[in-house]
Design a protein around this motif. Structure first.
Motif, PDB file in Angstrom:
ATOM      1  N   THR A 202      -1.306  -6.822 -34.544  1.00 53.54           N
ATOM      2  CA  THR A 202      -0.684  -5.688 -33.883  1.00 53.54           C
ATOM      3  C   THR A 202      -1.191  -5.576 -32.451  1.00 53.54           C
ATOM      4  O   THR A 202      -2.390  -5.601 -32.199  1.00 53.54           O
ATOM      5  N   ASP A 203      -0.273  -5.433 -31.524  1.00 55.40           N
ATOM      6  CA  ASP A 203      -0.632  -5.300 -30.114  1.00 55.40           C
ATOM      7  C   ASP A 203      -0.944  -3.833 -29.826  1.00 55.40           C
ATOM      8  O   ASP A 203      -0.070  -2.973 -29.895  1.00 55.40           O
ATOM      9  N   HIS A 204      -2.205  -3.560 -29.509  1.00 53.56           N
ATOM     10  CA  HIS A 204      -2.635  -2.188 -29.206  1.00 53.56           C
ATOM     11  C   HIS A 204      -2.928  -2.016 -27.720  1.00 53.56           C
ATOM     12  O   HIS A 204      -3.595  -1.066 -27.325  1.00 53.56           O
ATOM     13  N   SER A 205      -2.422  -2.923 -26.900  1.00 50.19           N
ATOM     14  CA  SER A 205      -2.766  -2.889 -25.477  1.00 50.19           C
ATOM     15  C   SER A 205      -2.278  -1.632 -24.765  1.00 50.19           C
ATOM     16  O   SER A 205      -2.797  -1.282 -23.723  1.00 50.19           O
ATOM     17  N   HIS A 206      -1.291  -0.927 -25.345  1.00 48.53           N
ATOM     18  CA  HIS A 206      -0.792   0.284 -24.710  1.00 48.53           C
ATOM     19  C   HIS A 206      -1.160   1.549 -25.483  1.00 48.53           C
ATOM     20  O   HIS A 206      -0.593   2.603 -25.266  1.00 48.53           O
ATOM     21  N   THR A 207      -2.134   1.439 -26.383  1.00 52.36           N
ATOM     22  CA  THR A 207      -2.548   2.588 -27.180  1.00 52.36           C
ATOM     23  C   THR A 207      -3.449   3.494 -26.356  1.00 52.36           C
ATOM     24  O   THR A 207      -4.356   3.031 -25.668  1.00 52.36           O
ATOM     25  N   ASP A 208      -3.210   4.762 -26.431  1.00 53.11           N
ATOM     26  CA  ASP A 208      -4.056   5.763 -25.787  1.00 53.11           C
ATOM     27  C   ASP A 208      -5.233   6.046 -26.730  1.00 53.11           C
ATOM     28  O   ASP A 208      -5.158   6.930 -27.573  1.00 53.11           O
ATOM     29  N   TRP A 209      -6.316   5.276 -26.585  1.00 52.42           N
ATOM     30  CA  TRP A 209      -7.452   5.392 -27.507  1.00 52.42           C
ATOM     31  C   TRP A 209      -8.165   6.730 -27.360  1.00 52.42           C
ATOM     32  O   TRP A 209      -8.764   7.210 -28.317  1.00 52.42           O
TER      33      TRP A 209
ATOM     34  N   HIS B 198      -6.153  -9.558 -35.205  1.00 54.61           N
ATOM     35  CA  HIS B 198      -5.112  -8.768 -35.830  1.00 54.61           C
ATOM     36  C   HIS B 198      -3.826  -8.974 -35.055  1.00 54.61           C
ATOM     37  O   HIS B 198      -3.825  -9.260 -33.867  1.00 54.61           O
TER      38      HIS B 198
ATOM     39  N   ASN C 143      -5.869   8.782 -29.533  1.00 55.08           N
ATOM     40  CA  ASN C 143      -5.603   8.191 -30.844  1.00 55.08           C
ATOM     41  C   ASN C 143      -6.808   7.451 -31.412  1.00 55.08           C
ATOM     42  O   ASN C 143      -6.653   6.550 -32.234  1.00 55.08           O
TER      43      ASN C 143
END
Length: 164
Positions: A6-13, A4, A16
């Motif tokens: 979209t860069d999710h490397s800084h997402t607070d999983w 994919h 979120n």
């Protein structure tokens, strides 16, 4: 597996990611209708859902709504217990019933009436909609086959007919 973009490397999983809503923690701060008790499980306010709403509805014995539709929203009803009767069409000329384990699909803009077909049993359902807004458009001029017992959707955009 595909990639994919979209860069999710800084997402607070943790904040979120997946959310579990306990059955005893549903929110009844939803538009209510006499004879129907709705509780939200999944919506924007509770979990940040952007495209769906899900919750429960308990419908009193023999309760009937007025004729309405839900605008552009698609709705799915899953019957847990009791017997649901749906009437739909320009003059509510079509009818079908659903029982425990059955799903009901209501497409956008379909005029319909929701009915608890049991005179002595509460109808328990799971309700899912394709949007977060409580869209209910009451339809005037269509005589319901089964008269509602003063069951109206009343919220800030839908007044009771006596006060409109």
């Amino acid at each position: 597996m595909g990639t994919h973009s979209t860069d999710h490397s800084h997402t607070d999983w943790k904040r979120n990611g997946v959310k579990v809503i306990r059955g005893d923690a549903l929110d009844d701060n939803t538009p209510q209708t006499p004879g129907m008790y709705r509780q939200a499980a999944i919506d924007k306010a509770r979990v940040g859902a952007q495209k769906i709403w899900a919750g429960t509805v308990s419908i009193a014995p023999d309760a009937k709504t007025g004729v309405h539709h839900h605008g552009e929203l698609e709705s799915v009803i899953y019957v847990l217990s009791g017997r649901a009767r749906m009437r739909w069409g320009e003059h509510l000329e079509y009818v079908a019933e659903a029982g425990p384990g059955d799903f009901i699909f209501v497409p956008p803009f379909v005029p319909h009436q929701e009915i608890n077909a049991e005179p002595n049993e509460t109808l328990e359902c799971i309700l899912m909609r394709s949007g977060n807004d409580a869209v209910v458009v009451n339809i005037e001029g269509v005589e319901p086959v089964e008269k509602p017992e003063e069951v109206y959707w009343i919220d800030p955009i839908h007044a009771h007919p006596d006060t409109a």
